[in-house]
Design a protein around this motif. Structure first.
Motif, mmCIF file in Angstrom:
data_model
loop_
_atom_site.group_PDB
_atom_site.id
_atom_site.type_symbol
_atom_site.label_atom_id
_atom_site.label_comp_id
_atom_site.label_asym_id
_atom_site.label_seq_id
_atom_site.Cartn_x
_atom_site.Cartn_y
_atom_site.Cartn_z
ATOM 1 N N ASP A 4 71.936 -10.104 100.242
ATOM 2 C CA ASP A 4 72.424 -9.597 98.965
ATOM 3 C C ASP A 4 72.439 -8.076 99.014
ATOM 4 O OD1 ASP A 4 72.630 -12.154 98.069
ATOM 5 O OD2 ASP A 4 70.692 -12.143 96.992
ATOM 6 N N PRO A 5 73.521 -7.427 98.442
ATOM 7 C CA PRO A 5 73.582 -5.955 98.484
ATOM 8 C C PRO A 5 72.520 -5.343 97.591
ATOM 9 C CG PRO A 5 75.358 -6.833 97.127
ATOM 10 C CD PRO A 5 74.687 -8.033 97.746
ATOM 11 N N VAL A 6 72.117 -4.110 97.903
ATOM 12 C CA VAL A 6 71.152 -3.378 97.099
ATOM 13 C C VAL A 6 71.895 -2.695 95.970
ATOM 14 C CG1 VAL A 6 69.657 -3.038 99.079
ATOM 15 C CG2 VAL A 6 71.344 -1.308 98.508
ATOM 16 N N PRO A 7 71.272 -2.346 94.851
ATOM 17 C CA PRO A 7 71.936 -1.581 93.783
ATOM 18 C C PRO A 7 72.352 -0.209 94.301
ATOM 19 C CG PRO A 7 69.897 -2.584 93.001
ATOM 20 C CD PRO A 7 69.905 -2.759 94.482
ATOM 21 N N LEU A 8 73.551 0.244 93.894
ATOM 22 C CA LEU A 8 74.088 1.514 94.415
ATOM 23 C C LEU A 8 73.198 2.695 94.061
ATOM 24 C CD1 LEU A 8 77.937 1.120 93.823
ATOM 25 C CD2 LEU A 8 76.670 0.988 95.975
ATOM 26 N N LYS A 9 72.557 2.626 92.882
ATOM 27 C CA LYS A 9 71.703 3.749 92.505
ATOM 28 C C LYS A 9 70.522 3.882 93.430
ATOM 29 C CE LYS A 9 72.829 4.104 87.588
ATOM 30 N NZ LYS A 9 72.282 4.108 86.208
ATOM 31 N N SER A 10 70.087 2.723 93.969
ATOM 32 C CA SER A 10 68.926 2.795 94.851
ATOM 33 C C SER A 10 69.275 3.341 96.227
ATOM 34 C CB SER A 10 68.315 1.390 94.994
ATOM 35 O OG SER A 10 69.194 0.542 95.732
ATOM 36 N N VAL A 11 70.606 3.432 96.527
ATOM 37 C CA VAL A 11 71.015 3.956 97.843
ATOM 38 C C VAL A 11 70.704 5.440 97.945
ATOM 39 C CG1 VAL A 11 72.958 4.278 99.423
ATOM 40 C CG2 VAL A 11 72.774 2.180 98.097
ATOM 41 N N ARG A 12 70.864 6.180 96.833
ATOM 42 C CA ARG A 12 70.582 7.624 96.758
ATOM 43 C C ARG A 12 71.344 8.425 97.839
ATOM 44 N NH1 ARG A 12 64.336 8.888 95.889
ATOM 45 N NH2 ARG A 12 64.132 7.990 97.961
ATOM 46 N N GLY A 13 72.575 8.058 98.003
ATOM 47 C CA GLY A 13 73.429 8.759 98.963
ATOM 48 C C GLY A 13 74.709 7.966 99.206
ATOM 49 N N HIS A 14 75.486 8.418 100.179
ATOM 50 C CA HIS A 14 76.724 7.722 100.536
ATOM 51 C C HIS A 14 76.368 6.465 101.317
ATOM 52 C CE1 HIS A 14 79.371 10.970 99.222
ATOM 53 N NE2 HIS A 14 78.539 11.835 99.820
ATOM 54 N N LEU A 15 76.753 5.317 100.794
ATOM 55 C CA LEU A 15 76.482 4.066 101.481
ATOM 56 C C LEU A 15 77.315 4.019 102.761
ATOM 57 C CD1 LEU A 15 75.251 1.225 101.625
ATOM 58 C CD2 LEU A 15 77.226 0.401 100.304
ATOM 59 N N GLN A 16 76.606 3.985 103.891
ATOM 60 C CA GLN A 16 77.313 3.920 105.157
ATOM 61 C C GLN A 16 77.387 2.502 105.702
ATOM 62 O OE1 GLN A 16 75.677 6.717 107.928
ATOM 63 N NE2 GLN A 16 76.309 8.511 106.720
ATOM 64 N N GLY A 17 76.478 1.591 105.256
ATOM 65 C CA GLY A 17 76.530 0.217 105.712
ATOM 66 C C GLY A 17 75.148 -0.393 105.772
ATOM 67 N N TYR A 18 75.084 -1.540 106.460
ATOM 68 C CA TYR A 18 73.820 -2.267 106.622
ATOM 69 C C TYR A 18 73.547 -2.419 108.109
ATOM 70 C CZ TYR A 18 73.947 -3.333 101.643
ATOM 71 O OH TYR A 18 73.966 -3.220 100.281
ATOM 72 N N ARG A 19 72.273 -2.406 108.461
ATOM 73 C CA ARG A 19 71.872 -2.440 109.857
ATOM 74 C C ARG A 19 70.899 -3.604 110.065
ATOM 75 N NH1 ARG A 19 70.334 3.224 111.664
ATOM 76 N NH2 ARG A 19 72.607 3.443 111.478
ATOM 77 N N ILE A 20 71.190 -4.473 111.068
ATOM 78 C CA ILE A 20 70.366 -5.636 111.374
ATOM 79 C C ILE A 20 69.567 -5.347 112.633
ATOM 80 C CG2 ILE A 20 70.375 -8.074 111.947
ATOM 81 C CD1 ILE A 20 72.946 -8.390 110.400
ATOM 82 N N TYR A 21 68.286 -5.479 112.573
ATOM 83 C CA TYR A 21 67.400 -5.413 113.732
ATOM 84 C C TYR A 21 67.041 -6.856 114.104
ATOM 85 C CZ TYR A 21 66.592 -0.382 113.218
ATOM 86 O OH TYR A 21 66.743 0.980 113.155
ATOM 87 N N TYR A 22 67.209 -7.250 115.351
ATOM 88 C CA TYR A 22 66.839 -8.609 115.751
ATOM 89 C C TYR A 22 66.272 -8.568 117.161
ATOM 90 C CZ TYR A 22 71.304 -8.744 118.305
ATOM 91 O OH TYR A 22 72.345 -8.493 119.163
ATOM 92 N N TRP A 23 65.344 -9.534 117.446
ATOM 93 C CA TRP A 23 64.690 -9.592 118.747
ATOM 94 C C TRP A 23 64.228 -11.018 119.019
ATOM 95 C CZ3 TRP A 23 62.941 -7.478 114.323
ATOM 96 C CH2 TRP A 23 61.763 -7.972 113.788
ATOM 97 N N LYS A 24 64.001 -11.275 120.281
ATOM 98 C CA LYS A 24 63.577 -12.602 120.725
ATOM 99 C C LYS A 24 62.063 -12.672 120.640
ATOM 100 C CE LYS A 24 64.142 -15.784 124.613
ATOM 101 N NZ LYS A 24 64.665 -15.932 126.004
ATOM 102 N N ALA A 25 61.591 -13.666 119.906
ATOM 103 C CA ALA A 25 60.153 -13.811 119.720
ATOM 104 C C ALA A 25 59.511 -14.340 120.985
ATOM 105 C CB ALA A 25 59.870 -14.747 118.540
ATOM 106 N N GLN A 26 58.305 -13.865 121.296
ATOM 107 C CA GLN A 26 57.582 -14.273 122.500
ATOM 108 C C GLN A 26 56.175 -14.707 122.113
ATOM 109 O OE1 GLN A 26 57.747 -10.934 125.093
ATOM 110 N NE2 GLN A 26 59.942 -11.126 125.512
ATOM 111 N N SER A 27 55.573 -15.429 123.084
ATOM 112 C CA SER A 27 54.186 -15.855 122.848
ATOM 113 C C SER A 27 53.280 -14.629 122.827
ATOM 114 C CB SER A 27 53.740 -16.836 123.948
ATOM 115 O OG SER A 27 53.768 -16.192 125.210
#
Length: 1192
Positions: free
Chosen positions: A857-880
């Protein structure tokens, strides 16, 4: 044409030898040719050849020479008359007659006066055949008298009056030439207002104050005596009206009133000639000069017309500012009324001149000499014309015919004397005198009665050479009395030539109008009259014409380059042409840059002076031809010069220049550049371009710039160097006419606004004191504009702003003169801060084993506090936990631009557990991360097994060892092994499938064929499917029987006799090797090598020590995928022991060895090698012959 001497013959060019014409004047009349041999034999009456002019004006300072020359046979004697009576020169010691001549020389240099010998002289030349007389020669000494003494009063005139300054030169002989000069011998300027008349007077149509001078001097030049006589100077003062009023006022009482008035403007009146009409008489052949000079104010203009006709176009000329009309070579047709018209703005006046053209006598037909034979008839005709009609009188031997001795063969009929049946006593000289009141004509003509047989005067055996297709003229000069007839013959037995092909001239010349090759030959001229016959032979040769078969061609070259003209000439083989090159019809310049070879003229480093017309001229002794071509030398134009600035205004100026030489290529345009010496000295900018026909340009200027201009010319060749810079022109300062560009507002901190702009340059500042007015306010508020004036910078920082608020911004330029126009507002934002909220409701949808889709879900624009450039996903492979401690977790990042709410994650690893979170991004950075969300990827197909190797090959079995796949991508269910045999022709046999449990890493295949190559395909499987395969090849060993044979061969090799035999064999092989080496160097082919190439011997193989089996076989010719399990020897050392089948060691970097009983101690490894084989080397164990071939 040059003379060419040939043995026993003379020959001339037919077109160059002068033709001696003996044309009949009438029937039975002859001309006596001026041939020295002929004249030496023939008698001839006298003929006057030279005499002094009728009106003979002499220089009294020199001796008097009165000419009289004559010819005749015998030579004539001379006598003179003076004023009608005999002049006895023997009685006057000052008078002598030149020997062999009638010319008188009167020596007045020593004593005597020229006036003493003034008079009318006539010369008579006489011999036994008659007497010829000269004209009446009137001898007068030239005179250059002085002006009479006179007192000339100064002349004072009012401005605008007319004036005539008289010259009245003394009467001299011949008349003097008149001109006006000052004391400095400078000619006085003349114009439509002031001019000199034909009588020498100086006419002023109206006087001006600048005419005032004291040295108006008339000069008379007497050319015969080279003297100049001078009249007394005339003083002229022209008084203006103001000067005249001042003079009058000084001589009057205060109570009197008088004032001079300026000369009024007036219509023209004639100063010369007077009245409305005048008469003019001129003699035929002279120059008719008509003159009209008028006065008036303003100065009149003169026009000329002929009332009853038009003025002759080619013979009419105007002199003295059209005040004089001249008609050359006047004739009776030029008689009539001529009208001159003087006109100014107030009126016009006319004068008519009636012209009558009279004529002194002139010849229509002068009498010609007659040469007659006894008994013939002839006539003398004397016809003349004139106005009035001249009278014709005849004399014989200088005596009027009326009182001369009678001659029965002569009859006079007006202007004609008729002779009939003449005899030798009829020879005489007749004079015809035609006279009227304007002059006379006197002509001598003799009648010479001769009886002479024909004579050929042309030299014998002349050789004429003529160019084909041109006329040939064969001369036959002759004389005879009576007049001989002429005939021409060709060849020795030819008939007379007729005029259907040939032209027979009256002077005896034979003309061949178009000579051809068959015209070559000998021609005979025959002359006959009643007294005899004469003949002469001449020869004719026809030559081929000289032709230019390759002409020089028009050339356009750039200065400094090279040009070549070609000229090929074809000519008659017997003629040697001379080729000459000319430039502009003159010789080539004496310059080493000009070189001439057989057919070419080459000019290197061409300069402007080399332009012009080049002519190739080919000359032979008979003809010449030429061909020309023009060389045009072009180059970039010379730079313009004389730059001048005019019409200098605040924002414009006119630039004028003089074009340089266009160097033979028209100028197409001019490029104007400017330099701003105040702001950018030394840097030139483009200002304008104008067409090549313009030499001025109106230039638009900017304020407060110190301009200099330069101009370049351009033509089709290129652009000239720049001209010299013009003078500098500093324009006045003004307010800026533009504001800064690229205005932006961006915050660098959460509480500031950085306003930036591109500053104006010095050229754009329009004046000193450049500054900027920076204004800003919040876009969505009601605040007033906040402004600040800053120096000439490019940035201003506003502090204390709220975070990321839109602002309206303006930047206005100003200088000491004023403000630029009001700028438009641009929008900017104050500084950004990191986003405050993380995306929520993160969801993962696994698409397949390598791809997943993420939603949030998108965040409220006021909470961006700047020019919205996009969304960034961090993902990684889980290990033992154990692996996590040993290895850093590698996180991957994907950024989705803009206000996206989902994204795809590609490249995932199957059968894995992944964790991700999502963050919002603005210009400041990333916001907080969402809650980690984990997901699993399903199984996939495995990767290929990590390795596959074949060990322990036996006669009928092979053992396979492998490592599991590095990426199983799921739970392995089993392995699949597929294999098939490969025969000696590389053909594949039937394929066998074998399933192997997933927990196995080793497998032995039994019941295989011995000494056979196999290819293996091996891959793993999961529940999803099969993975990638790995392949390998291997060979089973040979059978036991062959192994025992090899052992026996090794035992034999230990015997001494066998070793000696092998040494002998080795020596023979060495000799054979040398022979083969020699043959190969000679290009031969060794047949044993062909056999080896066709079929390699696989029989002899290396033997392993431990199990007594033979090593793996590898075919050197096998370049197919079978090489996967092959081994290529790296050492080809050959060792000979006790048999032909000696073994060759090879291994992977280790030399093979023999043990004490001759068994082989090498090892063979079935491990797959990753190093490439060297080249295409054979992997077989070669026989001794093969080893030799390999060595060769």
């Amino acid at each position: 044409m040059q003379l060419k001497i040939m043995p026993k013959k003379k020959h001339f060019s037919a077109g160059r030898v002068p033709l001696i014409l003996f044309l009949c004047q009438m029937i039975s009349a002859l001309d006596v040719p001026l041939d020295s041999k002929l004249l030496g034999d023939l008698v001839q009456p006298p003929t006057i050849t030279q005499q002094s002019p009728k009106d003979y004006i002499i220089d009294p300072r020199e001796n008097i020479v009165i000419q009289c020359e004559a010819k005749g046979k015998p030579p004539p004697s001379f006598s003179w008359t003076r004023n009608g009576t005999h002049f006895d020169i023997d009685k006057d010691p000052l008078v002598t007659m030149k020997p062999g001549s009638g010319t008188l020389v009167i020596n007045i240099m020593s004593e005597g006066k020229a006036e003493t010998y003034e008079g009318v002289y006539q010369c008579t030349a006489r011999n036994e055949r008659g007497a010829a007389i000269s004209n009446n020669i009137v001898v007068r000494p030239s005179r250059s008298p002085l002006w009479t003494k006179e007192r000339l009063e100064p002349i004072t005139l009012r401005n605008g009056q007319s004036l005539v300054l008289p010259c009245r030169p003394p009467i001299g002989l011949p008349p003097a030439i008149i001109f006006w000069m000052d004391n400095s011998f400078q000619r006085l300027p003349q114009s439509e207002r002031v001019s000199q008349g034909l009588n020498g007077d100086l006419y002023f149509s109206n006087v001006l104050p600048e005419d005032t001078r004291e040295d108006y001097i008339c000069y008379a030049r007497f050319n015969h005596t080279q003297t100049i006589q001078q009249k007394q100077p005339i003083s002229l003062k022209v008084i203006s009206v103001d000067e005249l009023n001042d003079t009058i006022a000084a001589n009057l009482n205060d109570t009197e009133f008088y004032g001079a008035k300026p000369s009024k403007e007036r219509p023209p009146t004639f100063l010369t000639p007077e009245g409305n009409e005048s008469l003019k008489e001129e003699l035929r052949g002279n120059v008719l000069s008509l003159e009209c000079i008028a006065e008036g104010l303003p100065t009149p203009i003169i026009y000329w017309i002929k009332e009853d006709g038009t003025l002759p176009v080619n013979r009419t000329f105007y002199q003295n500012f059209k005040k004089t009309l001249q008609i050359t070579q006047v004739s009776e047709a030029d008689s009539g009324n001529y009208q001159c018209i003087a006109k100014n703005t107030l009126g016009a006046v006319h004068h008519t001149i009636s012209v009558t053209v009279k004529a002194a006598p002139y010849w229509i037909s002068a009498p010609q000499n007659l040469v007659l034979s006894p008994g013939e008839n002839g006539t003398l005709i004397c016809r003349a014309n004139g106005n009035p009609k001249p009278r014709i009188g005849w004399l014989t031997n200088g005596v009027p015919v009326e009182i001369a001795p009678d001659d029965p063969s002569r009859k006079i009929d007006g202007d004609t004397i008729i002779f009939s049946n003449v005899q030798e006593r009829s020879s005489a000289v007749y004079q015809c005198n035609a006279s009227n009141e304007y002059g006379y004509l006197l002509a001598n003509a003799f009648v010479n009665v001769l009886a002479e047989p024909p004579r050929i005067l042309t030299s014998a055996n002349i050789l004429y050479q003529v160019i084909a297709n041109r006329p040939a003229l064969l001369d036959c000069a002759f004389f005879g009395s009576p007049l001989p007839t002429i005939e021409w013959f060709k060849g020795t037995k030819g008939s007379a030539l007729h005029e259907d092909i040939y032209v027979l001239h009256d002077n005896g010349t034979l003309e061949i109008p178009v000579a051809q090759k068959d015209s070559t030959g000998t021609y005979t001229c025959v002359a006959r009259n009643k007294l005899g016959m004469a003949k002469n032979e001449v020869h004719l040769e026809i030559k081929d014409p000289t032709r230019i078969i390759k002409q020089p061609e028009y050339a356009v070259v750039q200065r400094g380059s090279k040009v070549s003209f070609e000229c090929k000439v074809k000519h008659d083989n017997t003629l040697i042409p001379t080729i000459m090159w000319l430039k502009d019809n003159g010789e080539l310049p004496n310059d080493e840059r000009f070189s001439v070879d057989k057919d070419h003229l080459v000019v290197t480093d061409v300069s402007d002076d080399d332009g012009g017309m080049y002519t190739c001229a080919a000359n032979t002794t008979l003809d010449s031809v030429s061909a020309s071509a023009v060389l045009r030398v072009v180059d970039v134009p010379n730079p313009p010069f004389d730059l001048e600035l005019t019409n200098q205004l605040d924002k414009s100026v006119q630039l004028t220049w003089t074009p340089g030489d266009d160097n033979n290529s028209p100028i197409t345009k001019f490029i104007i550049e400017y330099e701003d010496a105040m702001h950018e000295a030394g840097i030139w900018h483009h200002q304008a371009e104008v067409s090549g026909t313009q030499t001025t340009a109106q230039l638009t200027l900017s304020p407060y710039v110190n301009y200099s201009f330069r101009v370049m010319a351009e033509n089709s060749i290129g652009r000239s160097v720049p001209s010299e810079a013009s003078e500098q022109y500093l324009t006045k300062a003004a307010e800026p006419d533009q504001n800064p560009m690229t205005v932006e507002g961006l915050g660098t901190e959460p509480d500031n606004l950085v306003i930036t702009w591109k500053p104006l340059n010095g050229f754009e500042s329009n004046g000193p004191g450049l500054q900027y007015k920076v204004s800003w306010r919040q876009k969505d508020g009601d605040d007033e504009w906040t402004s600040v004036v800053v120096a000439n910078v490019s940035k201003y920082i506003v502090s204390g702003t709220p975070t990321f608020v839109p602002y309206l911004i303006k930047v206005q330029a100003l200088n000491d003169v004023g403000f630029a126009p009001e700028p438009a507002a641009v929008m900017g934002h104050s500084g950004e801060d990191l986003p405050m909220v993380a995306p929520g409701n993160v969801r993962v949808n696994v698409v397949n084993s390598t791809l997943a889709e993420v939603h949030w879900d998108p965040v409220p624009l006021k909470s961006v506090r700047g020019h919205l450039q996009g969304y960034r996903i961090y993902y990684w492979k889980a290990q033992s936990s154990s692996k996590r401690n040993r290895r850093h977790i590698e996180k991957k990042i994907l950024t989705f631009q803009g206000n996206k709410t989902h994204g795809m994650l590609p490249g995932l690893q199957p059968y894995s557990h992944y964790v991700l979170n999502v963050r919002v991004v603005n210009g400041k950075g990333e916001g907080p991360a969402s809650t980690d969300r984990g997901f699993h990827t399903p199984e996939g197909v495995p990767s290929a097994p990590s390795s596959l190797k074949i060990v322990n090959p036996t006669l009928d079995s092979l053992t396979l060892e492998w490592d599991p796949p590095s990426h199983p991508n799921g739970v392995l269910t089993e392995y699949t092994l597929r294999y098939q045999p490969i025969n000696s022709t590389h053909e594949l046999g039937p394929l066998v499938d074998l399933k192997i449990p997933a927990n196995k890493t080793r497998w032995t295949l039994n019941h295989l064929n011995f000494s056979t190559r196999y290819k293996f395909y091996f891959y793993a499987q999961t529940s999803v499917g099969s993975g990638s395969q790995i392949t390998e090849e291997a060979i089973t060993t040979v059978d036991e029987g062959k192994m025992a044979m090899a052992s026996r061969q090794v035992d034999i090799a230990t015997q001494g006799w066998f070793i000696g035999l092998m040494c002998a064999v080795a020596l023979l092989i060495l000799i054979l090797l040398i022979v083969c080496f020699i043959r190969r160097n000679k290009g031969g082919k060794y047949p044993v090598k062909e056999k080896e190439d066709a079929h390699a011997d696989p029989e002899i193989q290396p033997m392993k020590e431990d199990d007594g089996t033979f090593g793996e076989y590898s075919d050197a010719e096998d370049h197919k995928p079978l090489k996967k399990g092959s081994r290529t020897p790296s050492d080809r050392t050959v060792k000979k022991e006790d048999s032909d089948d000696s073994l060759v060691d090879y291994g992977e970097g280790v030399n093979g060895q023999f043990n004490e009983d001759g068994s082989f101690i090498g090892q063979y490894s079935g491990k797959k090698e990753k190093e490439p084989a060297e080249g295409n080397e054979s992997s077989e164990a070669p026989s001794p012959v093969n080893a030799m071939n390999s060595f060769v």
